[in-house]
Scaffold this active site. Structure first.
Site, PDB file in Angstrom:
ATOM      1  N   HIS A  34      -5.861 -40.418  19.276  1.00  0.00           N
ATOM      2  CA  HIS A  34      -6.204 -40.996  20.567  1.00  0.00           C
ATOM      3  C   HIS A  34      -7.350 -40.271  21.247  1.00  0.00           C
ATOM      4  CE1 HIS A  34      -1.990 -42.097  19.769  1.00  0.00           C
ATOM      5  NE2 HIS A  34      -2.415 -43.296  20.171  1.00  0.00           N
ATOM      6  N   GLY A  35      -8.024 -39.411  20.490  1.00  0.00           N
ATOM      7  CA  GLY A  35      -9.248 -38.816  21.000  1.00  0.00           C
ATOM      8  C   GLY A  35      -9.064 -37.710  22.008  1.00  0.00           C
TER       9      GLY A  35
END
Lengths: 293, 334, 66
Positions: free
Chosen positions: A257-258
């Protein structure tokens, strides 16, 4: 009474049989020992009542002996005077133990008289009081001690067992990790990142103003030795394993999810709420090892 | 006579009469006894005719009693054991194996720990002799630490054994040196291999062998030291060995312990019985690693609990004495 | 008896003090009892336990902490 010539004066002490009746109608007489035989001693010829005088207790019904400082006489069997019990029951054996040390009054005119128990009364009530409290307290003390030991043992069963603990430690050789390199090892089923940081990286990690961080934590709090960064490789967002030496802050980057982590493993960007967790670890300088766990 | 008999039975029955119910029984039996006594008096007073009469009256029960006694005697004669006792066994004594002698183990007493030097020597015997065929699955290297070896010694011993681990990053299994958390290596990978290597016989795992065999330490010691030539008339198949302590007598394991087979570093002479004693102590430790602390805690618990019992008895008496010895007085209104 | 009265007044008179001294004493007793019984135990099994023979096997460098 066949007493020795020097016999003390011996006075039998009589108490009535306390008879009561059960609800079923059967009479009972509590406290009576019926060991003793009746007077009527036969001679083994089988011809009924013997020649013993019925008005005198036989010699075997009592014994006098010198015990300690005074005479003691134990009399398991004594007569009930006929005028008390009626003619028919005068041979009923009654057991009372009588010894001269208990100051029993002379034969009481009343069968209901209560003996004088006053010599049982203590002369030292404060001693008795302290002793009783002491015994009660000792019981409480032993009980509390035993309960504590029991509870401790039960709680100890919740701790990790020895085989789990044996697997719970992982040793990493420090000499095997060159400067500015990451190593990922498995510890309790999870990846652990070990980074040998350079001076520049340490400087960078320590120059951050922690007030701007999402989870404020200084680099000094996160490492035991600045050149060794040890932390769990589990993203604090949803548990992915971040990729090393990437991301906007030169640390780790979670591909799921970065989330971006800096060179101290602190969450800087993305959805991760917390910094990467630091497991318990120790250094063994003699063998140049990091012991995780 | 009447009075003496009856009063004696009075005494006998009243002795047990501590509860009210007991006293009722006592009173009843007194009455019964009195009747019996008068009956027997009447009988003796008359002639022997009554005896004869009672025999003929009781002919049936007497006959049955004689028949059952006779059949029990006959059964006993035929089968050598009293019937109704659970002794049905199809085994001959040889098939049950010789009963092992009881030996004075250094850990026999209720307060005695294992002799840890003996465990250490026994491990050496196991490693050098037994481990060739027998596994010890439930013991890990770490169990030896603080029992018979130091951590460094055990790490070194474990490191000499290769264990398969993995998978690594590429998904491959790999070999690595043993660690403290690894379990003892087994001589055969599985049961089939073990049977194939031992002519069909499976060498049992030794982790719990002391608990698993009737007679425990004594049996294993007797077995290890009890190999003899088969007596005349006993045929032992090829590849089997005679051991009177083994049920059936024929055992696949050959005698392995001979004087001087191992060399103890601590200088203990390695006789057959010394090695057997040491390895049995080691195996007993393997079966009961908790043995030492179990006995120590048992001792402590016995002390505490018996003291608690004694004190609580005192406290019970202390609390009840005034209740039981109180006197209730009723002063009637004047 | 002065001693018994002192004891009573010091410990037993107030229940709160009595109970709390029991709990405090339980901890002290536990320690003392363990020490005493373990000492007896080690004495009874002298020379048999690992701690008695350990010195023969530890390497002089003494790097083990187990």
């Amino acid at each position: 009474m066949a007493l020795p010539a020097r016999a003390i004066s011996f006075k039998p002490y009589n108490l009535a049989v306390t008879t009561r009746t059960l609800p079923s109608g059967v009479p009972i007489a509590p406290g009576i020992s019926l060991y003793a035989k009746g007077y009527g001693v036969d001679h083994g010829h089988g011809h009924g009542h013997g020649a013993a005088r019925s008005d005198v207790p036989p010699s075997w019904t009592s014994g006098v002996r010198l015990g300690g400082s005074n005479f003691e006489s134990k009399t398991p069997l004594l007569t009930i005077p006929p005028f008390l019990m009626g003619e028919s029951s005068c041979t009923a054996p009654v057991s009372r133990s009588v010894h001269t040390s208990s100051q029993v009054p002379a034969p009481s005119p009343s069968p209901y008289a209560v003996p004088d128990w006053s010599h049982y009364k203590t002369e030292n009530p404060s001693m008795n009081r302290a002793f009783s409290y002491f015994m009660v307290g000792s019981m409480g003390l032993l009980g509390a001690s035993a309960a504590k030991a029991t509870i401790t043992d039960f709680l100890a069963t919740m701790a990790a067992s020895a085989d789990v603990l044996a697997l719970a430690k992982v040793e990493v050789s420090m000499s095997a990790i060159p400067l500015a390199k990451n190593v990922i090892i498995k510890w309790r089923g999870k990846p652990v990142f070990v980074r040998h940081r350079t001076e520049d990286e340490i400087k960078e990690a320590r120059s951050v103003n922690i007030k701007t961080l999402r989870d404020p934590q200084t680099d000094e709090d996160r490492v035991k030795r600045p050149e060794w960064l040890v932390m769990l490789g589990v993203c604090t967002h949803l548990g992915c394993v971040p990729i090393g030496e990437s991301g906007d802050y030169g640390g780790w980057f979670c591909p799921c999810h970065g989330s971006h982590y800096d060179i101290s493993g602190r969450a800087r960007k993305g959805p991760a709420p917390l910094n990467l967790e630091v497991p318990p670890y120790d250094f063994n300088d003699a063998e140049e090892k990091i012991i995780i766990g | 006579m009447f009075s003496r008999l009856s009063s004696r039975s009075l005494g006998a029955s009243a002795r047990y009469g501590s509860s009210p119910a007991g006293r009722v029984v006592a009173v009843r039996s007194v009455q019964l006894d009195a009747e019996k006594t008068s009956l027997s008096q009447a009988r003796f007073a008359s002639s022997k005719a009554s005896t004869r009469a009672s025999l003929s009256n009781n002919a049936l029960p007497i006959t049955f009693a004689l028949i059952s006694a006779g059949s029990i005697a006959w059964y006993t004669h035929l089968y050598g054991s009293i019937p109704f006792l659970p002794e049905a066994s199809a085994n001959t004594p040889a098939e049950d194996g010789l009963h092992p002698t009881h030996y004075p183990w250094s850990h026999s007493g209720i307060l005695d720990t294992f002799d840890h030097s003996s465990i250490r020597r026994g491990y050496q015997v196991y490693r050098e002799v037994c481990a060739a065929c027998h596994s010890l699955d439930r013991i890990a290297w770490r169990n030896l630490v603080g029992v018979s070896h130091t951590a460094d010694e055990v790490k070194e011993m474990a490191g000499e054994v290769e264990y398969e681990d993995g998978p690594d990053d590429a998904g491959e299994m790999f070999q690595r040196p043993g660690k403290l958390s690894d379990y003892m290596p087994r001589p055969y990978p599985n049961e089939e291999a073990a049977r194939a290597g031992n002519a069909g016989a499976l060498p049992p795992d030794l982790s719990l062998i002391i608990k698993a065999r009737h007679g425990g330490c004594d049996y294993v010691f007797s077995l290890l030291t009890g190999y003899v030539d088969p007596p005349a008339g006993v045929e032992i198949r090829e590849g089997m060995n005679y051991n009177p302590y083994f049920p059936g007598g024929a055992i696949s394991m050959a005698r392995l312990l001979f004087d001087g087979l191992v060399e103890y570093p601590d200088g203990t002479p390695a006789t057959t019985s010394q090695m057997a004693k040491d390895v049995v102590t080691f195996l007993n430790w393997a079966a009961e690693p908790e043995h030492d602390s179990r006995k120590r805690i048992g001792m402590q618990a016995c002390i505490i609990l018996s003291a608690l019992t004694a004190i609580s008895l005192y406290v019970k008496r202390f609390k009840w004495a005034p209740i039981k010895s109180r006197k209730l007085l009723y002063t009637p209104p004047k | 008896m002065a001693l018994t009265d002192t004891l009573y007044n010091a410990l037993f008179r107030r229940n709160s003090i009595f109970v709390s001294s029991i709990f405090v004493g339980a901890f002290g007793f536990g320690l003392a009892f363990d020490t005493a019984t373990n000492r007896f135990w080690d004495n009874w099994n002298k020379g048999k336990q690992w701690k008695d023979i350990r010195d023969k096997y530890v390497t002089p460098a003494g790097a083990d902490e187990e």
